[in-house]
Design an enzyme around this catalytic site. Structure first.
Site, PDB file in Angstrom:
ATOM      1  N   HIS A 161      30.986  49.100  37.925  1.00  0.00           N
ATOM      2  CA  HIS A 161      30.828  48.336  36.681  1.00  0.00           C
ATOM      3  C   HIS A 161      31.027  46.841  36.932  1.00  0.00           C
ATOM      4  O   HIS A 161      30.279  46.010  36.413  1.00  0.00           O
ATOM      5  CB  HIS A 161      31.834  48.815  35.637  1.00  0.00           C
ATOM      6  CG  HIS A 161      31.398  50.022  34.863  1.00  0.00           C
ATOM      7  ND1 HIS A 161      31.376  51.287  35.396  1.00  0.00           N
ATOM      8  CD2 HIS A 161      30.979  50.156  33.578  1.00  0.00           C
ATOM      9  CE1 HIS A 161      30.973  52.154  34.480  1.00  0.00           C
ATOM     10  NE2 HIS A 161      30.708  51.489  33.369  1.00  0.00           N
ATOM     11  N   ARG A 194      37.379  46.949  33.291  1.00  0.00           N
ATOM     12  CA  ARG A 194      37.713  48.168  34.018  1.00  0.00           C
ATOM     13  C   ARG A 194      39.186  48.196  34.414  1.00  0.00           C
ATOM     14  O   ARG A 194      39.819  49.253  34.417  1.00  0.00           O
ATOM     15  CB  ARG A 194      36.831  48.291  35.264  1.00  0.00           C
ATOM     16  CG  ARG A 194      35.352  48.269  34.963  1.00  0.00           C
ATOM     17  CD  ARG A 194      34.949  49.401  34.065  1.00  0.00           C
ATOM     18  NE  ARG A 194      34.858  50.664  34.776  1.00  0.00           N
ATOM     19  CZ  ARG A 194      34.699  51.847  34.188  1.00  0.00           C
ATOM     20  NH1 ARG A 194      34.657  51.946  32.882  1.00  0.00           N
ATOM     21  NH2 ARG A 194      34.614  52.946  34.916  1.00  0.00           N
ATOM     22  N   HIS A 200      40.360  51.057  37.061  1.00  0.00           N
ATOM     23  CA  HIS A 200      40.205  50.376  38.348  1.00  0.00           C
ATOM     24  C   HIS A 200      41.382  49.436  38.566  1.00  0.00           C
ATOM     25  O   HIS A 200      41.976  48.934  37.602  1.00  0.00           O
ATOM     26  CB  HIS A 200      38.919  49.548  38.398  1.00  0.00           C
ATOM     27  CG  HIS A 200      37.688  50.335  38.686  1.00  0.00           C
ATOM     28  ND1 HIS A 200      37.441  50.917  39.910  1.00  0.00           N
ATOM     29  CD2 HIS A 200      36.617  50.626  37.907  1.00  0.00           C
ATOM     30  CE1 HIS A 200      36.270  51.539  39.868  1.00  0.00           C
ATOM     31  NE2 HIS A 200      35.753  51.381  38.669  1.00  0.00           N
ATOM     32  N   ASP A 204      39.711  46.456  43.190  1.00  0.00           N
ATOM     33  CA  ASP A 204      38.450  47.180  43.026  1.00  0.00           C
ATOM     34  C   ASP A 204      37.424  46.296  42.326  1.00  0.00           C
ATOM     35  O   ASP A 204      36.245  46.264  42.686  1.00  0.00           O
ATOM     36  CB  ASP A 204      38.644  48.441  42.178  1.00  0.00           C
ATOM     37  CG  ASP A 204      39.667  49.408  42.720  1.00  0.00           C
ATOM     38  OD1 ASP A 204      39.931  49.388  43.934  1.00  0.00           O
ATOM     39  OD2 ASP A 204      40.207  50.192  41.909  1.00  0.00           O
TER      40      ASP A 204
END
Length: 242
Positions: A161, A194, A200, A204
Site C-alpha cells: 500500500h 498502514r 505495518h 515497512d
C-alpha cells in the site's frame, strides 16, 4: 535491471538482493480483471535493505513506534486509514484532485493507474515472500489493527500500500504540477495509514515508499506507459483548466 537506492529509514540495516509476494488486498485488486501491467517482469533492485531481524534494535524500535502511533490515533485519522485500505486513485486522491476528476471523466488516468498497480504488485511480491515478516499484531498482542489483517499475516515488509501510494502520488504530481506538493504528501500519508492502523511497521512503510522510486524509473522507459501517461496528462489538463 538493477538499480541502487539511497539509504532510507534505518541506515544500519543490511543491504541485500531480494526475491517473491504482496498483501492480499493488493493481490485481489490486481487480479480483479484482465488488465496487465506495463512491464514484462518484476523490477529487480540491488542492495535493497533487509527487513529488521526479529529482536534486533531496529525491530524493537519499530514495535515501540507502532505502539506510539496507536496511542496517538484519533477517530478521524482511523477513519482515513480505513478508507486508505482501498487502492483506487479517485478515492485516495480525490480530495486533492477535486470533484471534476472521476473514473468516468478521466478514463485515461484510470487505465494508467490500473496498469501501474499490477507492476506495483509484481515488484513488491518477491520481497514480501522472501522476508515473511509477521505483522505488528502477530508479534505484539498490544498492537491492535484497525483493519482486518491479510489471512497469512506474514507479509509485512515492504508495504505494498505504501509503495502504491508513493508511486501514485509522485506520478500524479508529474501529471498535475500545480498540485504536486499536495499530491505527493497525500501519497506518503496514504502509506502512513498502514502504520497508523497497525498492519505495518514504519520501516515497512519506508521500504515500500523507496521501492516505488525504482518502479517509476522503469515505467517511464516503457512505450505503452509513455503513451498512456501523455493521454492522462492531456486529459487532466483539460479537466482542471480554470
Amino acid at each position: 535491471m538493477f538499480m541502487r537506492f539511497p539509504s532510507f529509514a534505518r541506515p544500519s540495516l543490511g543491504w541485500v538482493l531480494a526475491g517473491f509476494m504482496l498483501t492480499s488486498a493488493v493481490i485481489s485488486c490486481a487480479q480483479a480483471d484482465d488488465i496487465k501491467g506495463y512491464l514484462p517482469a518484476a523490477v529487480a533492485v540491488a542492495n535493497f535493505p533487509a527487513a529488521p531481524a526479529p529482536g534486533s534494535k531496529a525491530d524493537q524500535d519499530d514495535r515501540a513506534a507502532s505502539l506510539d502511533l496507536q496511542a496517538k490515533r484519533t477517530p478521524e485519522r482511523v477513519a482515513l486509514a480505513q478508507a486508505d485500505q482501498k487502492l483506487e486513485v479517485f478515492s485516495a486522491f480525490g480530495s486533492v484532485l477535486g470533484p471534476k476528476v472521476t473514473e468516468a471523466s478521466a478514463p485515461n488516468l484510470a487505465r494508467l493507474m490500473a496498469r501501474s498497480l499490477r507492476d506495483v504488485g509484481a515488484t513488491v511480491l518477491p520481497f514480501k515472500e522472501l522476508y515473511k515478516r509477521p505483522r505488528p499484531p502477530l508479534a505484539d498482542p498490544a498492537v491492535t489493527a484497525c483493519v482486518r489483517l491479510p489471512e497469512n499475516g506474514l507479509n509485512s515488509y515492504p508495504s505494498g500500500h505504501a509503495m502504491w501510494g508513493a508511486m501514485a502520488g509522485t506520478l500524479l504530481a508529474e501529471l498535475v504540477p500545480a498540485k504536486a506538493d499536495a499530491l505527493k504528501a497525500r501519497g506518503l500519508d496514504f502509506g502512513l495509514s498502514r502504520a497508523v492502523c497497525g498492519v505495518h511497521y514504519p520501516s515497512d512503510v519506508a521500504a515500500g515508499q523507496a521501492l516505488s522510486a525504482a518502479l517509476l524509473v522503469e515505467l517511464h522507459k516503457d512505450p505503452a506507459f509513455k503513451a498512456d501517461y501523455e493521454a492522462a496528462k492531456a486529459e487532466l489538463a483539460a479537466l482542471l483548466q480554470p
